[in-house]
Design a protein around this motif. Structure first.
Motif, short mmCIF file in Angstrom:
data_model
loop_
_atom_site.label_atom_id
_atom_site.label_comp_id
_atom_site.label_asym_id
_atom_site.label_seq_id
_atom_site.Cartn_x
_atom_site.Cartn_y
_atom_site.Cartn_z
N VAL A 82 0.83 -1.21 0.00
CA VAL A 82 0.00 0.00 0.00
C VAL A 82 0.86 1.26 0.00
O VAL A 82 0.60 2.21 -0.75
N SER A 83 1.89 1.27 0.84
CA SER A 83 2.76 2.45 0.88
C SER A 83 3.47 2.65 -0.46
O SER A 83 3.70 3.78 -0.89
N GLY A 84 3.80 1.55 -1.12
CA GLY A 84 4.43 1.66 -2.43
C GLY A 84 3.51 2.27 -3.48
O GLY A 84 3.93 3.11 -4.28
N LEU A 85 2.24 1.87 -3.45
CA LEU A 85 1.27 2.44 -4.38
C LEU A 85 1.06 3.93 -4.11
O LEU A 85 0.99 4.75 -5.04
N LEU A 86 0.96 4.29 -2.84
CA LEU A 86 0.80 5.71 -2.49
C LEU A 86 2.01 6.52 -2.92
O LEU A 86 1.88 7.65 -3.39
N THR A 87 3.19 5.94 -2.75
CA THR A 87 4.41 6.62 -3.15
C THR A 87 4.42 6.91 -4.65
O THR A 87 4.75 8.02 -5.08
N SER A 88 4.03 5.94 -5.43
CA SER A 88 4.00 6.12 -6.88
C SER A 88 3.05 7.25 -7.28
O SER A 88 3.37 8.08 -8.15
N GLY A 89 1.89 7.29 -6.63
CA GLY A 89 0.93 8.35 -6.92
C GLY A 89 1.43 9.72 -6.52
O GLY A 89 1.28 10.70 -7.27
N LEU A 90 2.07 9.81 -5.35
CA LEU A 90 2.58 11.09 -4.87
C LEU A 90 3.74 11.59 -5.74
O LEU A 90 3.87 12.79 -5.97
N LYS A 91 4.58 10.67 -6.18
CA LYS A 91 5.68 11.07 -7.07
C LYS A 91 5.14 11.79 -8.30
O LYS A 91 5.67 12.82 -8.73
N TYR A 92 4.08 11.23 -8.88
CA TYR A 92 3.49 11.81 -10.09
C TYR A 92 2.83 13.16 -9.79
O TYR A 92 2.95 14.11 -10.58
N LEU A 93 2.16 13.25 -8.64
CA LEU A 93 1.47 14.50 -8.27
C LEU A 93 2.45 15.62 -7.94
O LEU A 93 2.23 16.78 -8.29
N ILE A 94 3.54 15.28 -7.27
CA ILE A 94 4.49 16.31 -6.81
C ILE A 94 5.47 16.69 -7.92
O ILE A 94 5.77 17.86 -8.13
N GLY A 95 6.01 15.71 -8.60
CA GLY A 95 6.91 15.97 -9.73
C GLY A 95 8.21 16.68 -9.37
O GLY A 95 8.70 17.52 -10.13
N LYS A 96 8.79 16.32 -8.25
CA LYS A 96 10.05 16.96 -7.84
C LYS A 96 11.22 16.37 -8.62
O LYS A 96 11.31 15.16 -8.81
N THR A 97 12.11 17.23 -9.07
CA THR A 97 13.26 16.76 -9.84
C THR A 97 14.27 16.04 -8.96
O THR A 97 14.38 16.32 -7.76
N ARG A 98 15.02 15.15 -9.55
CA ARG A 98 16.02 14.35 -8.84
C ARG A 98 17.31 15.16 -8.63
O ARG A 98 17.58 16.12 -9.36
N PRO A 99 18.12 14.75 -7.66
CA PRO A 99 19.42 15.41 -7.45
C PRO A 99 20.30 15.37 -8.69
O PRO A 99 21.17 16.24 -8.85
N LYS A 100 20.11 14.39 -9.53
CA LYS A 100 20.89 14.29 -10.78
C LYS A 100 20.81 15.59 -11.57
O LYS A 100 21.82 16.08 -12.09
N LEU A 101 19.63 16.19 -11.64
CA LEU A 101 19.46 17.42 -12.40
C LEU A 101 20.12 18.61 -11.70
O LEU A 101 20.59 19.54 -12.35
N LEU A 102 20.17 18.56 -10.39
CA LEU A 102 20.85 19.63 -9.64
C LEU A 102 22.35 19.56 -9.89
O LEU A 102 22.99 20.58 -10.15
N LEU A 103 22.90 18.37 -9.80
CA LEU A 103 24.34 18.20 -9.92
C LEU A 103 24.85 18.36 -11.35
O LEU A 103 25.99 18.75 -11.55
N GLU A 104 23.99 18.08 -12.32
CA GLU A 104 24.41 18.17 -13.72
C GLU A 104 23.97 19.46 -14.39
O GLU A 104 24.66 19.97 -15.29
N ALA A 105 22.80 20.01 -13.99
CA ALA A 105 22.27 21.19 -14.67
C ALA A 105 21.85 22.30 -13.70
O ALA A 105 21.22 23.27 -14.12
#
Length: 225
Positions: free
Chosen positions: A104-127
């Motif tokens: 259940v927590s995994g399903l909620l996490t997937s939904g929240l990731k899509y709703l929030i749309g926060k960029t990964r550290p990869k983009l901070l460190l590279e761009a």
């Protein structure tokens, strides 16, 4: 009358799990820190992890890999059937609780990731980019909350509820494993904090709802002899 007797007997069941106020506070505390981490810590910690080459440490890579939800779901299913075959019904019930909490927590996490749309550290460190793009599909835009952190937290809380004697070992250990995601540049500190609360709260609710809806079949504390 019969229902009241059943509820009373369930409340008095030997080894009945009681979710203390301290456990609730421990579960909610990371969420309170998310705004602070977002504003003041995320960028600093991400760049510090890069500067210290933490992503090259094999032990951190192994530790973080163990937070893959599919591993724990598979383990919970195996334990459920193994315990059921051996008539270790309480262990089987805890295995089912872990399956539900992680799933259940995994399903909620997937939904929240899509709703929030926060960029990964990869983009901070590279761009040098840190922003939010809600409803965006793609790995680079699903940083919050951390799925691995959510899994670590759910598993740690289930273990803490099942075995109170080890709860103050299991919970800090789960948090420590979750923060490997920051060291490996997969997530920001705030992402991990959000995941920790989500996982622990899901685990607590799994048990609480079970106890209230089906009190006679709810799992009880595991006693070691």
């Amino acid at each position: 009358m019969a229902k009241k007797v059943l509820e009373f007997s369930a409340e008095r069941r030997p080894g009945r799990v009681v979710v203390s106020r301290n456990l609730w506070l421990f579960a909610v505390a990371p969420l309170v820190l998310v705004p602070v981490a977002t504003l003041y810590c995320d960028v600093i910690v991400a760049r510090a992890a890069l500067a210290n080459n933490l992503s090259n440490l094999r032990v951190l890579k192994w530790a973080t890999e163990s937070g893959e939800a599919s591993y724990w779901i598979a383990a919970a299913i195996f334990l459920f059937f193994a315990a059921a075959l051996r008539k270790r019904h309480n262990v089987a019930r805890w295995a089912f609780a872990m399956f539900v909490a992680v799933g259940v927590s995994g399903l909620l996490t997937s939904g929240l990731k899509y709703l929030i749309g926060k960029t990964r550290p990869k983009l901070l460190l590279e761009a040098d980019r840190l922003d939010f793009a809600p409803f965006t599909i793609g790995y680079d835009f699903n940083s919050m909350p951390s799925g691995h952190a959510t899994t670590f937290a759910a598993v740690a809380m289930i273990v803490a509820l099942a075995c109170p004697r080890v709860r103050w070992i299991a919970l800090p250990l789960g948090c420590a494993f979750a923060f490997t995601r920051v060291a490996l540049h997969a997530h920001y500190a705030s992402d991990v904090l959000a995941g920790l609360t989500l996982g622990m709260v899901c685990a607590i609710f799994t048990l609480t709802i079970w106890q209230r809806r089906y009190p006679s079949s709810a799992p009880v504390v595991i006693r070691f002899r």
